[in-house]
Write an enzyme that holds these catalytic residues in place. Structure first.
Site, PDB file in Angstrom:
ATOM      1  N   TYR A 146      73.381  70.727  14.235  1.00  0.00           N
ATOM      2  CA  TYR A 146      73.965  69.969  15.340  1.00  0.00           C
ATOM      3  C   TYR A 146      75.384  70.421  15.668  1.00  0.00           C
ATOM      4  O   TYR A 146      75.832  70.269  16.793  1.00  0.00           O
ATOM      5  CB  TYR A 146      74.000  68.470  15.003  1.00  0.00           C
ATOM      6  CG  TYR A 146      72.702  67.760  15.258  1.00  0.00           C
ATOM      7  CD1 TYR A 146      71.575  68.056  14.509  1.00  0.00           C
ATOM      8  CD2 TYR A 146      72.617  66.779  16.236  1.00  0.00           C
ATOM      9  CE1 TYR A 146      70.387  67.396  14.729  1.00  0.00           C
ATOM     10  CE2 TYR A 146      71.432  66.110  16.466  1.00  0.00           C
ATOM     11  CZ  TYR A 146      70.319  66.413  15.718  1.00  0.00           C
ATOM     12  OH  TYR A 146      69.145  65.758  15.941  1.00  0.00           O
ATOM     13  N   LYS A 195      64.401  72.576   2.646  1.00  0.00           N
ATOM     14  CA  LYS A 195      63.454  73.677   2.874  1.00  0.00           C
ATOM     15  C   LYS A 195      63.942  74.843   2.021  1.00  0.00           C
ATOM     16  O   LYS A 195      64.242  75.938   2.507  1.00  0.00           O
ATOM     17  CB  LYS A 195      63.415  74.011   4.379  1.00  0.00           C
ATOM     18  CG  LYS A 195      62.326  74.986   4.797  1.00  0.00           C
ATOM     19  CD  LYS A 195      60.916  74.443   4.683  1.00  0.00           C
ATOM     20  CE  LYS A 195      59.893  75.518   5.007  1.00  0.00           C
ATOM     21  NZ  LYS A 195      58.503  75.092   4.691  1.00  0.00           N
ATOM     22  N   ASP A 227      58.356  69.902   5.042  1.00  0.00           N
ATOM     23  CA  ASP A 227      57.012  69.846   5.632  1.00  0.00           C
ATOM     24  C   ASP A 227      56.099  68.928   4.809  1.00  0.00           C
ATOM     25  O   ASP A 227      55.332  68.129   5.351  1.00  0.00           O
ATOM     26  CB  ASP A 227      56.402  71.256   5.801  1.00  0.00           C
ATOM     27  CG  ASP A 227      56.551  72.137   4.568  1.00  0.00           C
ATOM     28  OD1 ASP A 227      57.262  71.738   3.612  1.00  0.00           O
ATOM     29  OD2 ASP A 227      55.952  73.225   4.543  1.00  0.00           O
ATOM     30  N   ASP A 251      66.780  63.671  11.466  1.00  0.00           N
ATOM     31  CA  ASP A 251      66.471  63.263  12.840  1.00  0.00           C
ATOM     32  C   ASP A 251      64.963  63.161  13.017  1.00  0.00           C
ATOM     33  O   ASP A 251      64.442  62.156  13.510  1.00  0.00           O
ATOM     34  CB  ASP A 251      67.055  64.290  13.822  1.00  0.00           C
ATOM     35  CG  ASP A 251      66.725  63.949  15.266  1.00  0.00           C
ATOM     36  OD1 ASP A 251      66.867  62.769  15.638  1.00  0.00           O
ATOM     37  OD2 ASP A 251      66.316  64.859  16.015  1.00  0.00           O
ATOM     38  N   ASP A 255      62.339  59.476  12.942  1.00  0.00           N
ATOM     39  CA  ASP A 255      61.435  59.043  14.017  1.00  0.00           C
ATOM     40  C   ASP A 255      60.033  58.799  13.463  1.00  0.00           C
ATOM     41  O   ASP A 255      59.366  57.828  13.822  1.00  0.00           O
ATOM     42  CB  ASP A 255      61.346  60.100  15.135  1.00  0.00           C
ATOM     43  CG  ASP A 255      62.301  59.814  16.290  1.00  0.00           C
ATOM     44  OD1 ASP A 255      63.353  59.205  16.040  1.00  0.00           O
ATOM     45  OD2 ASP A 255      61.990  60.212  17.434  1.00  0.00           O
TER      46      ASP A 255
HETATM   47  C1  IPM Z   1      69.202  60.173  17.092  1.00  0.00           C
HETATM   48  C2  IPM Z   1      69.022  60.840  18.428  1.00  0.00           C
HETATM   49  C3  IPM Z   1      70.178  61.799  18.650  1.00  0.00           C
HETATM   50  C4  IPM Z   1      70.129  62.814  17.526  1.00  0.00           C
HETATM   51  C5  IPM Z   1      70.174  62.484  20.033  1.00  0.00           C
HETATM   52  C6  IPM Z   1      70.189  61.461  21.144  1.00  0.00           C
HETATM   53  C7  IPM Z   1      71.296  63.466  20.192  1.00  0.00           C
HETATM   54  O1  IPM Z   1      67.793  61.465  18.494  1.00  0.00           O
HETATM   55  O2  IPM Z   1      70.215  59.480  16.905  1.00  0.00           O
HETATM   56  O3  IPM Z   1      68.324  60.333  16.239  1.00  0.00           O
HETATM   57  O4  IPM Z   1      69.383  63.811  17.623  1.00  0.00           O
HETATM   58  O5  IPM Z   1      70.841  62.632  16.543  1.00  0.00           O
HETATM   59 MG    MG Z   2      66.549  61.160  16.790  1.00  0.00          MG
END
Ligand code: IPM
Ligand code: MG
Length: 360
Positions: A146, A195, A227, A251, A255
């Site tokens: 990032y 990884k 993975d 990240d 999710d």
């Molecule tokens: C998160 C989001 C952010 C990230 C984006 C919006 C830049 O996906 O907070 O997980 O990738 O960190």
């Molecule tokens: Mg995210």
């Protein structure tokens, strides 16, 4: 004098969900005897519209002079919003990355927990969801891909893009310490995800995590390749307590972890630095497609507000009360659309906020 809180309502559903979090916080304040003074700060698209940039220096200063930042969500529809005609550095997401870096918020805590009441919303097979799960993803937030150097160049008609994944041992050590510290308050298990079969940065990660682990003989450490971890999260999520990982892996895995809880609308997060200061936001995005319709789920933001009380303001009792109120509202069978199932009462965003506030 109240606690100084900077508020970033942001874009999309942000303003709606933040309004509900403030409603619940203020109710808790009355009951538990504290006051919060909010200062609204622009970030993301809302800031671009006013200032032409996703985050101003002034906004950063306001955040810095507060005890904590409460945030909704930022960003719009990348296909249709004019914000995405701008160069990458000026888009809404750049504001979020900038504030994380400017406030040194290197530790991102994302709890993922399966509520008994939401088992029906869990997309996993029943024999897996029956075991339940309760994990915390500790994501490094100010390093790695990032924030490494990036560029796109063209030579002889061929375009090349480069992103850099770099970590130094100090960056790894401080997040590992946070991970082990929090594991001590939980089930004393750390799963460090990397990884290391391919990446140098992961091999360094693994060796620094092992050094840190020596100071925590009471915490079990396991290493897992990313993975495999993605697979284990849907195969046997109950095995995880603290997942410790770098920025990009965190990240993606967070999710996935949130989706197995039933809805990404349930997942809170805290981003912390070395002090008590933190930024609190739901893990989900701004959902521009449902903005302004009073259908978004405010629970992730309300739970983030509870984390703010706990970690930045030491108001544990009030934080417990908010978390308890969320559990109670689910037990009373109220659901926003994203977590609704047969036999439950469907509520809007505002109604959900009211129902939780009543139970604080
Ligand atoms: C998160 C989001 C952010 C990230 C984006 C919006 C830049 O996906 O907070 O997980 O990738 O960190
Ligand atoms: Mg995210």
């Amino acid at each position: 004098m109240g606690h100084k809180i900077a508020v970033i309502s942001g874009d999309g559903i942000g303003p709606e969900i933040v309004a509900e979090a403030k409603k619940v916080l203020d109710t808790a304040g009355k009951k538990y005897g504290f006051e919060l003074d909010y200062t609204e700060v622009l970030m993301g698209g809302a800031s671009i519209d006013v200032h032409g940039v996703p985050l101003t220096e002034e906004a950063i200063e306001t955040a810095k002079s507060s005890e904590a930042v409460l945030m909704g969500s930022i960003g719009g529809d990348a296909k249709t919003s004019p914000w995405y005609q701008l160069p990458a550095k000026l888009r809404p997401e750049a504001g979020l990355l900038k504030i994380r870096k400017a406030l040194n918020l290197f530790a991102n805590l994302r709890p993922a927990y399966l509520y008994e009441e939401l088992r029906a919303a869990c997309p996993l097979k029943e024999e897996i969801s029956a075991a339940g799960f309760d994990m915390l993803i500790m994501r490094e937030l100010t390093g790695g891909l990032y924030f490494g150097a990036r560029s796109t160049t063209e030579k002889d008609g061929v375009r090349t893009a480069v992103d850099t994944l770099s970590y130094n041992e100090n960056e790894i050590r401080r997040i590992a310490i946070k991970g082990f510290d929090i594991a001590r308050k939980r089930r004393r298990k750390v799963c460090s995800v990397d990884k290391a079969n391919v990446l140098d940065s992961s091999r360094l990660w693994r060796s620094v995590v092992e050094e840190v682990a020596k100071d925590y003989p009471d915490v079990t450490l396991e290493h897992m390749l990313v993975d495999n971890c993605a697979m284990q999260l849907v195969r046997d999520p109950a095995q995880f307590d603290v997942i410790l990982t770098e920025n990009m892996f965190g990240d993606i895995l967070s999710d996935e972890a949130s989706m197995v809880t039933g809805s990404i609308g349930m997942l809170s997060s805290a981003s912390l630095n070395e002090t008590k200061f933190g930024l609190y936001e739901p893990s989900h995005g701004s959902a521009p497609d449902i903005a302004g319709q009073n259908i978004a789920n405010p629970i992730a933001t309300i739970l983030s507000a509870a984390m703010m009380l706990r970690y930045s303001l030491d108001l544990d009792e009030a934080a417990d009360a908010i978390e308890g109120a969320v559990k109670q509202v689910l037990a009373d069978n109220y659901r926003t659309g994203d977590i609704w199932s047969e036999g439950c009462t469907k509520t809007g965003t505002r109604e959900m906020g009211d129902l939780i506030a009543q139970r604080v």
